[in-house]
Enzyme design. Structure first.
Site, PDB file in Angstrom:
ATOM      1  N   LYS A 184       0.870  -1.184   0.000  1.00 31.38           N
ATOM      2  CA  LYS A 184       0.000   0.000   0.000  1.00 31.38           C
ATOM      3  C   LYS A 184       0.900   1.225   0.000  1.00 31.38           C
ATOM      4  CE  LYS A 184      -1.526   2.750   3.015  1.00 31.38           C
ATOM      5  NZ  LYS A 184      -1.446   4.029   2.284  1.00 31.38           N
ATOM      6  N   GLU A 260      11.379   1.563   9.349  1.00 28.85           N
ATOM      7  CA  GLU A 260      12.340   2.654   9.130  1.00 28.85           C
ATOM      8  C   GLU A 260      11.589   3.942   9.420  1.00 28.85           C
ATOM      9  OE1 GLU A 260      15.151   5.434   7.169  1.00 28.85           O
ATOM     10  OE2 GLU A 260      13.115   5.101   6.522  1.00 28.85           O
ATOM     11  N   CYS A 294      13.908  11.279   5.509  1.00 32.07           N
ATOM     12  CA  CYS A 294      14.055  10.759   6.871  1.00 32.07           C
ATOM     13  C   CYS A 294      15.429  11.083   7.447  1.00 32.07           C
ATOM     14  CB  CYS A 294      13.766   9.263   6.925  1.00 32.07           C
ATOM     15  SG  CYS A 294      14.718   8.317   5.746  1.00 32.07           S
TER      16      CYS A 294
HETATM   17  P1  NDP Z   1       2.749   8.130   8.188  1.00 35.62           P
HETATM   18  O1  NDP Z   1       3.865   7.433   8.867  1.00 35.62           O
HETATM   19  O2  NDP Z   1       1.466   8.209   8.926  1.00 35.62           O
HETATM   20  O3  NDP Z   1       2.461   7.452   6.755  1.00 35.62           O
HETATM   21  C1  NDP Z   1       3.322   6.555   6.103  1.00 35.62           C
HETATM   22  C2  NDP Z   1       2.524   5.413   5.498  1.00 35.62           C
HETATM   23  O4  NDP Z   1       1.863   4.672   6.529  1.00 35.62           O
HETATM   24  C3  NDP Z   1       1.424   5.877   4.551  1.00 35.62           C
HETATM   25  O5  NDP Z   1       1.301   4.944   3.493  1.00 35.62           O
HETATM   26  C4  NDP Z   1       0.204   5.844   5.452  1.00 35.62           C
HETATM   27  O6  NDP Z   1      -1.014   5.786   4.746  1.00 35.62           O
HETATM   28  C5  NDP Z   1       0.457   4.575   6.240  1.00 35.62           C
HETATM   29  N1  NDP Z   1      -0.295   4.439   7.483  1.00 35.62           N
HETATM   30  C6  NDP Z   1      -0.775   5.411   8.295  1.00 35.62           C
HETATM   31  N2  NDP Z   1      -1.391   4.873   9.363  1.00 35.62           N
HETATM   32  C7  NDP Z   1      -1.318   3.527   9.233  1.00 35.62           C
HETATM   33  C8  NDP Z   1      -1.761   2.419  10.014  1.00 35.62           C
HETATM   34  N3  NDP Z   1      -2.409   2.584  11.163  1.00 35.62           N
HETATM   35  N4  NDP Z   1      -1.514   1.166   9.576  1.00 35.62           N
HETATM   36  C9  NDP Z   1      -0.845   0.960   8.424  1.00 35.62           C
HETATM   37  N5  NDP Z   1      -0.404   1.969   7.633  1.00 35.62           N
HETATM   38  C10 NDP Z   1      -0.614   3.237   8.040  1.00 35.62           C
HETATM   39  O7  NDP Z   1       3.293   9.570   7.792  1.00 35.62           O
HETATM   40  P2  NDP Z   1       2.501  10.908   7.402  1.00 35.62           P
HETATM   41  O8  NDP Z   1       2.312  10.916   5.943  1.00 35.62           O
HETATM   42  O9  NDP Z   1       1.291  11.078   8.250  1.00 35.62           O
HETATM   43  O10 NDP Z   1       3.582  12.017   7.814  1.00 35.62           O
HETATM   44  C11 NDP Z   1       3.688  12.441   9.167  1.00 35.62           C
HETATM   45  C12 NDP Z   1       5.143  12.597   9.571  1.00 35.62           C
HETATM   46  O11 NDP Z   1       5.790  11.353   9.450  1.00 35.62           O
HETATM   47  C13 NDP Z   1       5.983  13.520   8.695  1.00 35.62           C
HETATM   48  O12 NDP Z   1       5.849  14.852   9.070  1.00 35.62           O
HETATM   49  C14 NDP Z   1       7.348  13.014   8.986  1.00 35.62           C
HETATM   50  O13 NDP Z   1       7.811  13.550  10.184  1.00 35.62           O
HETATM   51  C15 NDP Z   1       7.164  11.527   9.148  1.00 35.62           C
HETATM   52  N6  NDP Z   1       7.478  10.757   7.926  1.00 35.62           N
HETATM   53  C16 NDP Z   1       8.669  10.102   7.905  1.00 35.62           C
HETATM   54  C17 NDP Z   1       9.042   9.426   6.759  1.00 35.62           C
HETATM   55  C18 NDP Z   1      10.349   8.715   6.686  1.00 35.62           C
HETATM   56  O14 NDP Z   1      10.899   8.589   5.593  1.00 35.62           O
HETATM   57  N7  NDP Z   1      10.861   8.185   7.788  1.00 35.62           N
HETATM   58  C19 NDP Z   1       8.218   9.408   5.558  1.00 35.62           C
HETATM   59  C20 NDP Z   1       6.945  10.090   5.700  1.00 35.62           C
HETATM   60  C21 NDP Z   1       6.623  10.756   6.858  1.00 35.62           C
HETATM   61  P3  NDP Z   1      -1.763   7.113   4.232  1.00 35.62           P
HETATM   62  O15 NDP Z   1      -0.878   8.287   4.472  1.00 35.62           O
HETATM   63  O16 NDP Z   1      -2.006   6.834   2.805  1.00 35.62           O
HETATM   64  O17 NDP Z   1      -3.018   7.232   5.037  1.00 35.62           O
END
Ligand code: NDP
Length: 488
Positions: A184, A260, A294
């Site tokens: 996903k 990660e 990240c």
């Molecule tokens: P999330 O960690 O919430 O999202 C990353 C992925 O996880 C997306 O595909 C999201 O789906 C999915 N997801 C969210 N909730 C669930 C769940 N309960 N079970 C399974 N999958 C889930 O990041 P955000 O986009 O909300 O960003 C928020 C913050 O996260 C950023 O400001 C940043 O600080 C950090 N971040 C860090 C990243 C990294 O590379 N380490 C990458 C992205 C964000 P969907 O969004 O489609 O609902």
């Protein structure tokens, strides 16, 4: 001047299951917003629970019955190499689709993301037949073997910041090890994943070996993690979501997860560093992808004697960046992925200033269709300031000064995160001392950032994650071991 006309982009529709694009009547349709314009450019079908069920059971059937897992590993590698070739062949369309839907500038996708994705895939393809088990020291009239086998179906959940690269971190090793995958992608950047899945099938990888279901994390992502036929979950994203996924895996398995997660990585600069080169490195490490990385080097920790000169050089690099849409040839500072993320960055910066940070530049949220944030430098003395403590995920650099090595290492260590760190000095002993002292999964000395050396694993300490992506470790993490005893 633009690299392409965004309205000329073909958008793939639906999930990718059973070797084809699929949509279902009970899917909900949601607008997908282009970060560069803030406008909807496509609709996305969110998978219903039945769609997730279908995708996972198809992947499981494929794993159990078709030839992928039982195929000679070199044969499997051949198909993965063919997939890599097709990705190269389709690079222009993939780059257009990736840059339209994300914050990745078109030319950077072509010059960096696509070669990175292809190299990553080839790295894992090469590993397909480069592993084995071992024979245990059992008693003489018995043979004990430890062999490895795939988990079955891997659930992969990926973020929006580097959609194709994050996909390949997960899917490359999982497929090379013989697993099937249900992925996903982020609902904000959903389309290159299904394009890549189609290319996998075109390359000869059997249908259902790599399925993509679209939708949000809280329902679709959660349903994948919960499914009893998912043997392991691999995730990149925020620490909070990683913790939620780990908890789901514990309750609905227990099953393992590789996470990660976030970071707040320091860049420690000593007075003997190459100042010009390091200032450019520091500026790039916080403004690349507008800081939505990240491993962004978000905390500058600098010797007090050079802080003034060095910060002026960083500011000069910041001032040369040009905001714009990802398809514009002059863009060097891309948009923030969403208005919500931009607001979040703005509010942390304002709070940080209210807590005593001195704003040396930037700090402006600009809504020009898309949301942009000006590169920001905050001078901070209080280590508890929110901009030092929280992952901001934007082009916001904090600056703290030190006057002794011990103080530098103390500031570099973060209470919460331990993803990466940069150390800049000509003094080898000092660099290696710091390398040992700093609690981080990756330490870069006189450079910053990952390279194309996929042999180097990546992953965090503390709340920055569990397990590794890339490297041999990431491949092995897609295999479980079985002990076999044979009596003579
Ligand atoms: P999330 O960690 O919430 O999202 C990353 C992925 O996880 C997306 O595909 C999201 O789906 C999915 N997801 C969210 N909730 C669930 C769940 N309960 N079970 C399974 N999958 C889930 O990041 P955000 O986009 O909300 O960003 C928020 C913050 O996260 C950023 O400001 C940043 O600080 C950090 N971040 C860090 C990243 C990294 O590379 N380490 C990458 C992205 C964000 P969907 O969004 O489609 O609902």
């Amino acid at each position: 001047m633009d690299w392409y006309n965004p309205s000329d982009t073909d958008i793939p529709k639906g999930h990718f299951i059973d070797g084809r694009f699929m949509s279902f009547n009970d899917d909900t349709s949601v607008d997908v917003i282009c970060p560069s314009t803030g406008q909807a450019y496509a609709a996305l079908n969110y998978a219903s629970p039945d769609t997730v069920e279908f995708a996972v059971s198809q992947a499981y059937q494929a794993y159990r019955t078709n030839s992928w897992a039982s195929m000679a590993p070199r044969e499997r590698a051949k198909y993965l190499f063919q997939w890599a070739e097709l990705i190269e062949k389709h690079q222009a369309s993939l780059a257009q689709l990736e840059s339209l839907g994300s914050s990745r500038p078109y030319h950077e996708v072509l010059q960096w993301d696509i070669p990175y994705v292809v190299d990553c895939l080839r790295f894992f393809a090469e590993l397909a037949d480069k592993h084995g088990g071992y024979v245990g020291a059992t008693q003489q009239d018995r043979l004990g073997m430890v062999i490895s086998q795939p988990y079955g179906v891997i659930g992969a959940i990926t973020p929006w910041n580097f959609p194709m690269s994050m996909l390949m971190w997960k899917v490359g090793p999982a497929l090379a090890a013989g697993n099937a995958v249900v992925l996903k992608p982020s609902e904000m950047t959903p389309f290159t994943s299904v394009y890549l899945a189609k290319l996998a099938v075109d390359a000869g990888i059997p249908a259902n070996q790599f399925n993509v279901v679209q939708g949000d994390g809280k329902t679709v992502g959660q349903a994948i993690c919960e499914h009893s036929l998912i043997g392991k979950v691999t995730f990149t994203g925020s620490t909070a979501t990683g913790a939620a996924i780990m908890s789901t895996c514990a309750l609905k398995g227990p099953k393992p997860s590789t996470l990660e997660l976030g970071g707040k990585s320091p860049q420690v600069v000593f007075a003997d560093a190459d100042i010009d080169k390091t200032a450019l490195t520091v500026a790039k490490a916080i403004t690349g992808n507008a800081g939505q990385v990240c491993v962004s080097g978000s905390r500058l920790i600098i010797h007090q004697d050079i802080a003034e000169t060095f910060s002026q050089k960083v500011l000069s690099h910041f001032s040369q960046l040009r905001m714009g849409p990802t398809w514009n040839k002059s863009t060097t500072l891309p948009p923030i992925i969403s208005a919500g993320q931009a607001q979040r960055i703005n509010s942390i910066v304002n709070q940080s200033i209210a807590q005593g940070a001195e704003r040396l530049c930037g700090g402006e949220l600009i809504n020009d269709g898309g949301s942009f944030f000006t590169p920001t430098l905050l001078a901070i003395t209080d280590n508890n300031n929110c901009a030092v403590q929280q992952e901001i995920f934007g082009p916001v650099l904090t600056m703290q000064t030190f006057d002794s090595d011990e103080q530098a290492w103390a500031l570099a260590s973060h209470e919460t995160y331990g993803l990466a760190a940069g150390i800049h000095t000509q003094n080898l002993q000092r660099a290696l001392t710091g390398m040992r002292q700093i609690e981080a999964g990756s330490v870069w000395i006189n450079r910053y950032g990952r390279s194309f050396d996929h042999i180097m694993p990546t992953g965090g300490f503390k709340q920055s994650g569990i397990g590794k992506d890339i490297g041999v470790e990431a491949f092995q993490a897609n295999l479980k071991t079985k002990s076999v005893l044979i009596d003579f």
